[in-house]
Structure formats: C-alpha cells, structure tokens
Scaffold this motif. Structure first.
Motif, PDB file in Angstrom:
ATOM      1  N   TYR A  93       0.833  -1.208   0.000  1.00 51.47           N
ATOM      2  CA  TYR A  93       0.000   0.000   0.000  1.00 51.47           C
ATOM      3  C   TYR A  93       0.872   1.265   0.000  1.00 51.47           C
ATOM      4  CZ  TYR A  93      -4.303  -2.655   0.937  1.00 51.47           C
ATOM      5  OH  TYR A  93      -5.372  -3.508   0.852  1.00 51.47           O
ATOM      6  N   GLN A 152       2.250   1.428  -3.362  1.00 51.30           N
ATOM      7  CA  GLN A 152       1.103   1.345  -4.277  1.00 51.30           C
ATOM      8  C   GLN A 152       1.304   0.365  -5.414  1.00 51.30           C
ATOM      9  OE1 GLN A 152       0.126   5.520  -5.269  1.00 51.30           O
ATOM     10  NE2 GLN A 152       1.142   5.942  -3.327  1.00 51.30           N
ATOM     11  N   GLN A 153       2.075  -0.687  -5.158  1.00 48.94           N
ATOM     12  CA  GLN A 153       2.169  -1.705  -6.196  1.00 48.94           C
ATOM     13  C   GLN A 153       2.542  -3.069  -5.644  1.00 48.94           C
ATOM     14  OE1 GLN A 153       5.575  -1.439  -8.914  1.00 48.94           O
ATOM     15  NE2 GLN A 153       5.982   0.566  -8.010  1.00 48.94           N
ATOM     16  N   ARG A 174      -0.945  -1.936  -9.856  1.00 49.53           N
ATOM     17  CA  ARG A 174      -1.200  -0.907  -8.852  1.00 49.53           C
ATOM     18  C   ARG A 174      -2.194  -1.466  -7.847  1.00 49.53           C
ATOM     19  NH1 ARG A 174      -4.391   3.759  -7.742  1.00 49.53           N
ATOM     20  NH2 ARG A 174      -5.778   3.666  -9.552  1.00 49.53           N
ATOM     21  N   VAL A 175      -1.974  -1.194  -6.579  1.00 47.41           N
ATOM     22  CA  VAL A 175      -2.947  -1.564  -5.554  1.00 47.41           C
ATOM     23  C   VAL A 175      -3.279  -0.327  -4.741  1.00 47.41           C
ATOM     24  CG1 VAL A 175      -2.215  -3.984  -5.354  1.00 47.41           C
ATOM     25  CG2 VAL A 175      -1.151  -2.261  -3.894  1.00 47.41           C
ATOM     26  N   SER A 176      -4.426  -0.341  -4.090  1.00 49.98           N
ATOM     27  CA  SER A 176      -4.806   0.759  -3.203  1.00 49.98           C
ATOM     28  C   SER A 176      -5.525   0.148  -2.013  1.00 49.98           C
ATOM     29  CB  SER A 176      -5.737   1.735  -3.934  1.00 49.98           C
ATOM     30  OG  SER A 176      -7.078   1.301  -3.799  1.00 49.98           O
ATOM     31  N   PRO A 177      -5.766   0.927  -0.967  1.00 52.49           N
ATOM     32  CA  PRO A 177      -6.485   0.373   0.194  1.00 52.49           C
ATOM     33  C   PRO A 177      -7.894  -0.098  -0.163  1.00 52.49           C
ATOM     34  CG  PRO A 177      -5.322   2.364   0.803  1.00 52.49           C
ATOM     35  CD  PRO A 177      -5.214   2.265  -0.686  1.00 52.49           C
ATOM     36  N   THR A 211      -8.346  -2.210  -2.570  1.00 55.52           N
ATOM     37  CA  THR A 211      -8.175  -3.543  -3.161  1.00 55.52           C
ATOM     38  C   THR A 211      -7.407  -4.455  -2.208  1.00 55.52           C
ATOM     39  OG1 THR A 211      -5.987  -3.181  -4.166  1.00 55.52           O
ATOM     40  CG2 THR A 211      -7.904  -2.463  -5.441  1.00 55.52           C
ATOM     41  N   SER A 252      -7.868  -5.737  -7.567  1.00 55.92           N
ATOM     42  CA  SER A 252      -6.918  -4.986  -8.410  1.00 55.92           C
ATOM     43  C   SER A 252      -6.930  -5.498  -9.852  1.00 55.92           C
ATOM     44  CB  SER A 252      -5.504  -5.150  -7.850  1.00 55.92           C
ATOM     45  OG  SER A 252      -5.140  -6.523  -7.909  1.00 55.92           O
ATOM     46  N   VAL A 297      -9.216   0.853  -9.959  1.00 61.73           N
ATOM     47  CA  VAL A 297      -7.816   0.399  -9.920  1.00 61.73           C
ATOM     48  C   VAL A 297      -7.597  -0.702 -10.964  1.00 61.73           C
ATOM     49  CG1 VAL A 297      -6.060  -0.738  -8.487  1.00 61.73           C
ATOM     50  CG2 VAL A 297      -7.545   1.005  -7.476  1.00 61.73           C
ATOM     51  N   ASN A 324      -5.084  -0.723 -14.168  1.00 64.08           N
ATOM     52  CA  ASN A 324      -4.056  -1.756 -14.398  1.00 64.08           C
ATOM     53  C   ASN A 324      -4.161  -2.337 -15.805  1.00 64.08           C
ATOM     54  OD1 ASN A 324      -2.519  -1.754 -12.019  1.00 64.08           O
ATOM     55  ND2 ASN A 324      -4.112  -2.881 -10.917  1.00 64.08           N
ATOM     56  N   GLU A 370      -6.562  -4.142   5.067  1.00 67.95           N
ATOM     57  CA  GLU A 370      -7.251  -4.479   3.818  1.00 67.95           C
ATOM     58  C   GLU A 370      -8.762  -4.364   4.013  1.00 67.95           C
ATOM     59  OE1 GLU A 370      -4.634  -7.421   1.316  1.00 67.95           O
ATOM     60  OE2 GLU A 370      -4.776  -8.218   3.335  1.00 67.95           O
TER      61      GLU A 370
END
Ligand SMILES: C[S@@+](CC[C@H](N)C(=O)[O-])C[C@H]1O[C@@H](n2cnc3c(N)ncnc32)[C@H](O)[C@@H]1O
Length: 266
Positions: A49, A52-53, A62-65, A67, A102, A130, A134, A184
C-alpha cells in the motif's frame, strides 16, 4: 530492503539509481516524506500500500487500500484456469472473474490468453477503478469490467470458465485484526460465520452462468476444501477436484458443468 523500496518511491528512482547515488544527501522535504512512510510501515501498514504496487504472475499491478493485495497463493487459481483454456485458442473463449479487486487474476489470464475475452466484476467501484487502470497500463484490451454483486448484473450471460477468489475468512477469525489484514478492506476478506457465505452463493448460481462443459474454479481457505467440494457436488457440478498451493495447502477447488451442448440446446 523495504527501506530502500520506500526511498525509491519518495525519489521516483529505481534500485540501480539508489545504489549509484548512495552518498548523495537527501533534501529536507524528501526526508520528511521518507520518515512519514517509515512511520506508517513501522505501524504495520503493508509495504504494497505504501509503494502502491505489487507483482502478481509476472505483472506489475497498482494496488490501493480499496483492493486486496494479491497473494502468491492466488497464482494457483490462474494456473488452473490457464490449464483449461487451450492455447492457441480454437474457438472464442469467455472467462468471468468474480471479485476482481486490483484485477490480478483477470489480467493474468488475459495476458496469457490474448484471444480469450475476460469479464472482471466487483461490487466495489473503487476497486474497479484500480483494476481498469491496471488493464490500461498493461495495454490489455481483452478485459471488460462491470460493477456487480456477484452475478446480479450479468443477466443470463454464460462463460467457459468462471474464476473467483472471494472473501473466505470467518467473520470472527482473530486474524482479521492482525498483520496486513487490518489494513485491507473487510469486504474483500470476511464472509459470514463460517467464511463460506460468498462461496456458497457463487457455487449455487454457478450452473446458470456456465456454458456446457464450462468450469467453475474457486480459491478458498486451507481447511475449506472438503466443504467447497461438497457445495459444488450439491450444485450439480462434476469432475470436482482440489488443487494445492505451493505451500502444499488445499487452495483451489474446481468443478465442471456436466451438460453437453446438444443437451443444453434441446
Ligand atoms: C479476496 S478479494 C480478491 C481480489 C482479487 N481477485 C485478488 O485475488 O487479489 C475479494 C474481492 O471480492 C469483492 N467482493 C466482495 N463481495 C462482493 C460481491 N458481493 N460481489 C462482487 N464482488 C465482491 C471485493 O470487493 C474484493 O475485491
């Protein structure tokens, strides 16, 4: 290693640059940014997080809170799906990824089977944003996205392969308040008292959305294999089998729609 990753993130540089400039002084404003990230990491926030990847099946995502952070265990599900999708593909193949997060599983399948058409759905708008991002970054044009509560918005669409890594942790499991899981989305993790609520729903409605001879494949907890096999049998699927992850734990169960084409259209 993690400190280096965070510094690379702050400076927008790669590992080689960082090593080559090891003696450079850090600008004060950058130092404050770096310290802030270190503080968050020390408080337990997952590194994925913060930078962010996360890499999954050889793809940088890319990931975010919003996902889940894709797990290596889920590569077992991608392997099972790729095994059932011939390559090169002789006829058009459709794949559905339920709860795409994601986009990890959908994008790994789309990347490895460019002639397959993949539909990725999630109930979270933020996660879908997100996942779509991607897909664009990876220039994958064979994946579509839809907002849906499992199959709810799919009408009677049918697929050759349905994959899902749904929430499967029991809602009272103490692990939910430990480690990475604390950060998560709960909606990506917990599924009722026994953790099987979502798997039950996806399995019960599976036959409605599988083409004749199509496969349903679900990721689940290490101790849920027998329960998922039973649910698939009750739903009328055949050739049910459970696959292990690299750690040797039961991780993915799959079952097939027994209908053959002539029966389906009769
Ligand atoms: C365990 S995460 C898996 C994410 C991704 N497939 C992966 O493996 O990294 C489960 C996903 O299911 C989604 N989800 C939860 N309930 C859902 C529902 N009722 N309908 C559709 N998606 C749902 C969550 O938003 C989350 O993205």
């Amino acid at each position: 290693m993690e400190a280096r990753l965070l510094l690379q993130q702050v400076l927008g540089v790669n590992r080689a640059w960082l090593i080559a400039h090891a003696n450079d002084a850090l600008q004060t404003n950058r130092d404050a940014e770096f310290q802030a990230l270190l503080t968050r990491r020390l408080a337990g926030e997952p590194i994925a997080y913060l930078i962010q990847q996360r890499e999954f099946y050889g793809l940088n995502l890319r990931v975010s809170p919003a996902t889940l952070i894709p797990r290596p265990d889920s590569e077992t599900l991608v392997d099972a799906a790729l095994e059932k999708i011939p390559h090169p593909i002789a006829k058009p193949i459709t794949v559905l990824d339920l709860g795409t997060g994601s986009g990890a599983i959908a994008l790994a399948i789309a990347h490895n089977r460019p002639q397959a058409s993949v539909l990725a759905v999630d109930a979270s708008d933020a996660a879908l944003t997100v996942a779509q991002d991607n897909a664009s970054q990876l220039t994958l044009s064979n994946v579509q996205f839809a907002l849906s509560d499992w199959y709810a918005n799919l009408a009677e669409q049918r697929f050759d392969v349905i994959v899902s890594n749904p929430p499967y942790i029991a809602q009272n499991d103490p692990h939910l308040s430990q480690g990475d899981l604390r950060f998560e989305p709960l909606s990506a993790l917990a599924a009722g008292l026994d953790g099987l609520d979502d798997i039950r729903q996806i399995t019960e409605q599976g036959l409605i959305h599988l083409k004749p001879q199509g496969w349903l494949m679900l990721e689940h907890g290490y101790d849920q294999g027998a329960a998922v096999r039973e649910l698939m049998a009750q739903a009328g699927l055949v050739e049910i089998a459970t696959r292990q992850d690299l750690g040797g734990n039961d991780r993915v169960t799959l079952g097939k729609n027994p209908l053959i084409v002539s029966q389906h259209w009769a």
